[in-house]
Motif scaffolding. Structure first.
Motif, PDB file in Angstrom:
ATOM      1  N   VAL A   1       0.789  -1.167   0.127  1.00  0.00           N
ATOM      2  CA  VAL A   1       0.026  -0.012  -0.148  1.00  0.00           C
ATOM      3  C   VAL A   1       0.755   1.112  -0.118  1.00  0.00           C
ATOM      4  CG1 VAL A   1      -1.765   1.357   1.230  1.00  0.00           C
ATOM      5  CG2 VAL A   1      -2.003  -1.206   1.132  1.00  0.00           C
ATOM      6  N   GLY A   2       1.905   1.310   0.725  1.00  0.00           N
ATOM      7  CA  GLY A   2       2.988   2.374   0.958  1.00  0.00           C
ATOM      8  C   GLY A   2       3.469   2.772  -0.305  1.00  0.00           C
ATOM      9  N   TRP A   3       4.143   1.662  -0.906  1.00  0.00           N
ATOM     10  CA  TRP A   3       4.903   1.905  -2.181  1.00  0.00           C
ATOM     11  C   TRP A   3       3.881   2.025  -3.422  1.00  0.00           C
ATOM     12  CZ3 TRP A   3       9.571   2.859  -1.610  1.00  0.00           C
ATOM     13  CH2 TRP A   3      10.434   2.399  -0.523  1.00  0.00           C
ATOM     14  N   LYS A   4       2.599   1.500  -3.323  1.00  0.00           N
ATOM     15  CA  LYS A   4       1.679   2.102  -4.265  1.00  0.00           C
ATOM     16  C   LYS A   4       1.291   3.630  -4.207  1.00  0.00           C
ATOM     17  CE  LYS A   4      -1.612  -1.039  -4.890  1.00  0.00           C
ATOM     18  NZ  LYS A   4      -3.064  -1.815  -4.760  1.00  0.00           N
ATOM     19  N   THR A   5       1.175   3.975  -2.945  1.00  0.00           N
ATOM     20  CA  THR A   5       0.903   5.270  -2.802  1.00  0.00           C
ATOM     21  C   THR A   5       1.876   6.137  -3.178  1.00  0.00           C
ATOM     22  OG1 THR A   5      -0.302   4.732  -0.748  1.00  0.00           O
ATOM     23  CG2 THR A   5       0.295   7.116  -0.994  1.00  0.00           C
ATOM     24  N   LEU A   6       2.990   5.812  -3.029  1.00  0.00           N
ATOM     25  CA  LEU A   6       4.558   6.660  -3.521  1.00  0.00           C
ATOM     26  C   LEU A   6       4.311   6.734  -5.021  1.00  0.00           C
ATOM     27  CD1 LEU A   6       6.936   8.293  -2.744  1.00  0.00           C
ATOM     28  CD2 LEU A   6       7.976   5.888  -2.598  1.00  0.00           C
ATOM     29  N   ALA A   7       4.131   5.350  -5.745  1.00  0.00           N
ATOM     30  CA  ALA A   7       4.212   5.318  -7.174  1.00  0.00           C
ATOM     31  C   ALA A   7       3.022   6.168  -7.784  1.00  0.00           C
ATOM     32  CB  ALA A   7       4.277   4.061  -7.665  1.00  0.00           C
ATOM     33  N   LEU A   8       1.870   6.393  -7.287  1.00  0.00           N
ATOM     34  CA  LEU A   8       0.817   6.901  -7.865  1.00  0.00           C
ATOM     35  C   LEU A   8       0.997   8.407  -7.530  1.00  0.00           C
ATOM     36  CD1 LEU A   8      -2.316   4.815  -6.685  1.00  0.00           C
ATOM     37  CD2 LEU A   8      -1.551   5.576  -9.071  1.00  0.00           C
ATOM     38  N   THR A   9       1.761   8.813  -6.445  1.00  0.00           N
ATOM     39  CA  THR A   9       1.952  10.180  -6.254  1.00  0.00           C
ATOM     40  C   THR A   9       3.032  10.747  -7.238  1.00  0.00           C
ATOM     41  OG1 THR A   9       1.461  10.021  -3.825  1.00  0.00           O
ATOM     42  CG2 THR A   9       2.912  11.729  -4.333  1.00  0.00           C
ATOM     43  N   VAL A  10       3.738  10.074  -7.546  1.00  0.00           N
ATOM     44  CA  VAL A  10       4.872  10.466  -8.339  1.00  0.00           C
ATOM     45  C   VAL A  10       4.443  10.415  -9.794  1.00  0.00           C
ATOM     46  CG1 VAL A  10       7.111   9.804  -9.550  1.00  0.00           C
ATOM     47  CG2 VAL A  10       6.839   9.683  -7.223  1.00  0.00           C
ATOM     48  N   VAL A  11       3.732   9.357 -10.070  1.00  0.00           N
ATOM     49  CA  VAL A  11       2.968   9.600 -11.421  1.00  0.00           C
ATOM     50  C   VAL A  11       1.987  10.722 -11.868  1.00  0.00           C
ATOM     51  CG1 VAL A  11       1.506   8.188 -13.295  1.00  0.00           C
ATOM     52  CG2 VAL A  11       3.181   6.932 -11.809  1.00  0.00           C
ATOM     53  N   VAL A  12       1.163  10.764 -10.898  1.00  0.00           N
ATOM     54  CA  VAL A  12       0.021  11.852 -10.979  1.00  0.00           C
ATOM     55  C   VAL A  12       0.614  12.967 -11.100  1.00  0.00           C
ATOM     56  CG1 VAL A  12      -1.879  12.760  -9.851  1.00  0.00           C
ATOM     57  CG2 VAL A  12      -1.757  10.375 -10.052  1.00  0.00           C
ATOM     58  N   SER A  13       1.718  13.311 -10.163  1.00  0.00           N
ATOM     59  CA  SER A  13       2.298  14.698 -10.114  1.00  0.00           C
ATOM     60  C   SER A  13       2.956  14.824 -11.460  1.00  0.00           C
ATOM     61  CB  SER A  13       3.312  14.769  -8.982  1.00  0.00           C
ATOM     62  OG  SER A  13       2.881  14.635  -7.822  1.00  0.00           O
ATOM     63  N   SER A  14       3.628  13.893 -12.057  1.00  0.00           N
ATOM     64  CA  SER A  14       4.415  13.768 -13.367  1.00  0.00           C
ATOM     65  C   SER A  14       3.434  14.385 -14.481  1.00  0.00           C
ATOM     66  CB  SER A  14       5.204  12.668 -13.628  1.00  0.00           C
ATOM     67  OG  SER A  14       5.950  12.290 -12.545  1.00  0.00           O
ATOM     68  N   ILE A  15       2.167  13.875 -14.349  1.00  0.00           N
ATOM     69  CA  ILE A  15       1.348  13.985 -15.397  1.00  0.00           C
ATOM     70  C   ILE A  15       1.059  15.567 -15.219  1.00  0.00           C
ATOM     71  CG2 ILE A  15      -0.820  13.539 -16.171  1.00  0.00           C
ATOM     72  CD1 ILE A  15      -0.507  10.679 -15.367  1.00  0.00           C
ATOM     73  N   ALA A  16       0.786  16.065 -13.918  1.00  0.00           N
ATOM     74  CA  ALA A  16       0.218  17.263 -13.865  1.00  0.00           C
ATOM     75  C   ALA A  16       1.303  18.378 -14.355  1.00  0.00           C
ATOM     76  CB  ALA A  16      -0.027  17.543 -12.302  1.00  0.00           C
ATOM     77  N   VAL A  17       2.541  18.264 -13.787  1.00  0.00           N
ATOM     78  CA  VAL A  17       3.639  19.072 -14.500  1.00  0.00           C
ATOM     79  C   VAL A  17       3.784  19.008 -15.885  1.00  0.00           C
ATOM     80  CG1 VAL A  17       5.969  19.524 -14.322  1.00  0.00           C
ATOM     81  CG2 VAL A  17       4.813  18.852 -12.017  1.00  0.00           C
ATOM     82  N   LEU A  18       3.483  17.833 -16.494  1.00  0.00           N
ATOM     83  CA  LEU A  18       3.717  17.718 -17.979  1.00  0.00           C
ATOM     84  C   LEU A  18       2.632  18.546 -18.673  1.00  0.00           C
ATOM     85  CD1 LEU A  18       4.889  14.235 -18.589  1.00  0.00           C
ATOM     86  CD2 LEU A  18       6.265  16.316 -19.092  1.00  0.00           C
ATOM     87  N   ILE A  19       1.473  18.649 -18.193  1.00  0.00           N
ATOM     88  CA  ILE A  19       0.093  19.286 -18.729  1.00  0.00           C
ATOM     89  C   ILE A  19       0.479  20.552 -18.720  1.00  0.00           C
ATOM     90  CG2 ILE A  19      -2.124  19.727 -18.169  1.00  0.00           C
ATOM     91  CD1 ILE A  19      -2.699  16.997 -17.365  1.00  0.00           C
ATOM     92  N   GLY A  20       0.986  21.200 -17.315  1.00  0.00           N
ATOM     93  CA  GLY A  20       1.190  22.529 -17.133  1.00  0.00           C
ATOM     94  C   GLY A  20       2.169  23.120 -18.187  1.00  0.00           C
ATOM     95  N   LEU A  21       3.424  22.518 -18.289  1.00  0.00           N
ATOM     96  CA  LEU A  21       4.564  23.027 -19.078  1.00  0.00           C
ATOM     97  C   LEU A  21       4.106  22.748 -20.628  1.00  0.00           C
ATOM     98  CD1 LEU A  21       7.629  21.045 -17.652  1.00  0.00           C
ATOM     99  CD2 LEU A  21       6.943  23.245 -17.077  1.00  0.00           C
ATOM    100  N   ALA A  22       3.029  21.694 -20.889  1.00  0.00           N
ATOM    101  CA  ALA A  22       2.948  21.515 -22.325  1.00  0.00           C
ATOM    102  C   ALA A  22       2.064  23.008 -22.836  1.00  0.00           C
ATOM    103  CB  ALA A  22       1.996  20.418 -22.668  1.00  0.00           C
ATOM    104  N   LEU A  23       0.967  23.274 -21.708  1.00  0.00           N
ATOM    105  CA  LEU A  23       0.129  24.606 -22.076  1.00  0.00           C
ATOM    106  C   LEU A  23       0.933  25.674 -22.203  1.00  0.00           C
ATOM    107  CD1 LEU A  23      -2.123  22.514 -21.863  1.00  0.00           C
ATOM    108  CD2 LEU A  23      -3.332  24.228 -20.607  1.00  0.00           C
ATOM    109  N   VAL A  24       2.030  25.906 -21.418  1.00  0.00           N
ATOM    110  CA  VAL A  24       2.793  27.257 -21.261  1.00  0.00           C
ATOM    111  C   VAL A  24       3.589  27.395 -22.537  1.00  0.00           C
ATOM    112  CG1 VAL A  24       4.433  28.509 -20.084  1.00  0.00           C
ATOM    113  CG2 VAL A  24       2.753  27.178 -18.779  1.00  0.00           C
TER     114      VAL A  24
END
Length: 438
Positions: free
Chosen positions: A87-110
């Motif tokens: 559960v802990g590692w799944k949480t950490l992995a999802l956190t990194v993946v979701v945050s990476s997608i968020a940053v990529l969306i922001g950088l792409a739009l800018v």
């Protein structure tokens, strides 16, 4: 963070007042007096400029110990990894993946809409030259050429103290992550005491940050006066474009990325999900604080989403500090916008550095209003953008803070929903005893 001042005036109102007073006076000077007038030069260089620089200097002073303690505490609080296991590692992995997608969306739009373009290059260069000395030597610029092999080698600091002294933020943050993992893996009385001490350091840094942020309205007025006196009406047009792009990026992440995760990985109807988490979303938007919303999120997870109690508490408690993907998106958008505004052309390698720092910074960003300001200020000087430019966004930061906090809190609930799929919490087998009424 206390959001009121003496007399009961909401703090964000003072922020807006500082922003608009500085903007109005600066525009008046730009239109009717002229930025080159001797007394204007004296005021900007000897009064308003130093006040703004002092505010930013205080943020720089706090940023490294704040990031270190927040990242270590955020990772170390995954102390249930031994019992929760995957559960802990799944949480950490999802956190990194979701945050990476968020940053990529922001950088792409800018990069696509380029909201910071259109400012007179001569004016931008003038401001760059004005603040060149203050930014020089704080942090070395990222290399111009892309060398991924060397880039990943540089992520590991040979001397962590030297990295801290030279303000090499990304290697220092990597060390903080490893330090936190070490605290998770080694459990003893000594490490528990060490974790408690680092938690105390985090609390001290948070208190100092609260004090520094309390003078933000004055600093905002000074920073906005300098910027408006130099840029005039171009400032308003660029600022509106920036807010539009930032909100659009957050909307894409909220209403496209989150539903996909909830539906595909969480096995839940996205419409039902959003209906069940509306209360924490409203509280997050109104308070602009992930920490303040945590009790409401926990209640929604247990009573509305029906998630296993132990897993929901673990994921949401860690997520209030570590899963700040809305903040990571906002930081990336802000840094690239200001780079465009000041005519700083960021290479691919520099944008990769920005993305990684934003992802790790999401772990180390305090879950309180304006908690991302120190991280943004540090990233700006990392890539050679005048840190004083942060004054551009401080006046509208309250609204954007409300939006990104809503994104953060909803993201925590998304991760909790995905992690809980297929998991059974033994704690839910027997209801907790209810204390007798007194």
């Amino acid at each position: 963070m206390d959001t009121t001042k003496k007399g009961g005036i909401p703090f964000h109102v003072l922020m807006f007042l500082g922003f608009f007073i500085g903007l109005a006076v600066g525009l008046y000077v730009n239109l009717y007096v002229g930025a080159e007038t001797p007394w204007v030069q004296t005021v900007t260089s000897s009064v308003t400029g130093p006040i703004g620089q002092l505010f930013l200097g205080l943020l720089f002073m706090l940023v490294l110990p704040l990031l270190f303690s927040a990242i270590v505490v955020g990772v170390a609080e995954m102390g249930d990894l031994g019992s929760l296991g995957r559960v802990g590692w799944k949480t950490l992995a999802l956190t990194v993946v979701v945050s990476s997608i968020a940053v990529l969306i922001g950088l792409a739009l800018v990069n696509y809409f380029r909201p910071g373009d259109g400012v007179d290059p001569a004016l931008a260069q003038s401001l760059l030259a004005q603040y060149a000395d203050s930014a020089r030597g704080i942090v070395e610029n990222a290399p111009e050429r892309v060398d991924l092999g060397q880039f990943f080698l540089d992520l590991v600091p040979r001397n962590v103290f030297a990295a801290a002294a030279e303000n090499q933020v990304l290697p220092f943050m990597v060390f903080a992550v490893f330090f936190g993992i070490g605290l998770v893996l080694v459990r003893s009385k000594a490490t528990d005491a060490l974790q408690q001490a680092i938690t105390g350091l985090f609390e001290v840094m948070m208190k100092l940050l609260t004090i520094v942020i309390s003078v933000a309205p004055i600093a905002i007025a000074c920073l906005m006066f300098n910027l408006a006196a130099l840029f005039g009406w171009d400032l308003l047009a660029r600022l509106a474009a920036y807010v539009g792009v930032a909100v659009a990026a957050m909307a894409i992440h909220m209403f496209i990325v989150y539903p996909i995760f909830v539906w595909v990985l969480g096995g839940k109807n996205p419409f039902a999900f959003f209906a069940q988490v509306r209360d924490p979303m409203v509280v997050a938007f109104s308070t602009a604080s992930s920490n303040a919303t945590l009790p409401v999120s926990l209640r929604a997870a247990e009573t509305e989403l029906k998630l296993p109690r132990k897993i929901a508490r673990f994921v949401l408690t860690v997520g209030a500090t570590a899963n700040q993907n809305g903040t990571a998106l906002f930081e990336g958008v802000t840094v690239l916008f200001l780079a465009q505004f000041f005519g700083v052309d960021l290479s691919l390698n520099q944008q990769i550095v920005v993305m990684l720092v934003c992802i790790l910074g999401g772990i180390g960003t305090a879950g309180v209003p304006a908690g991302s300001l120190p991280v943004i200020a540090m990233i700006l000087v990392m890539v050679g953008v005048p840190a004083e430019g942060i004054g551009l966004i401080l006046g509208v930061d309250r609204f954007l803070d409300m939006c990104r906090t809503t994104l953060n809190v909803t993201g925590d609930l998304v991760v909790a929903t995905v992690v809980s799929r297929g998991e059974k919490d033994p704690v839910t087998a027997e209801p907790e005893p209810i204390a007798p009424a007194v």
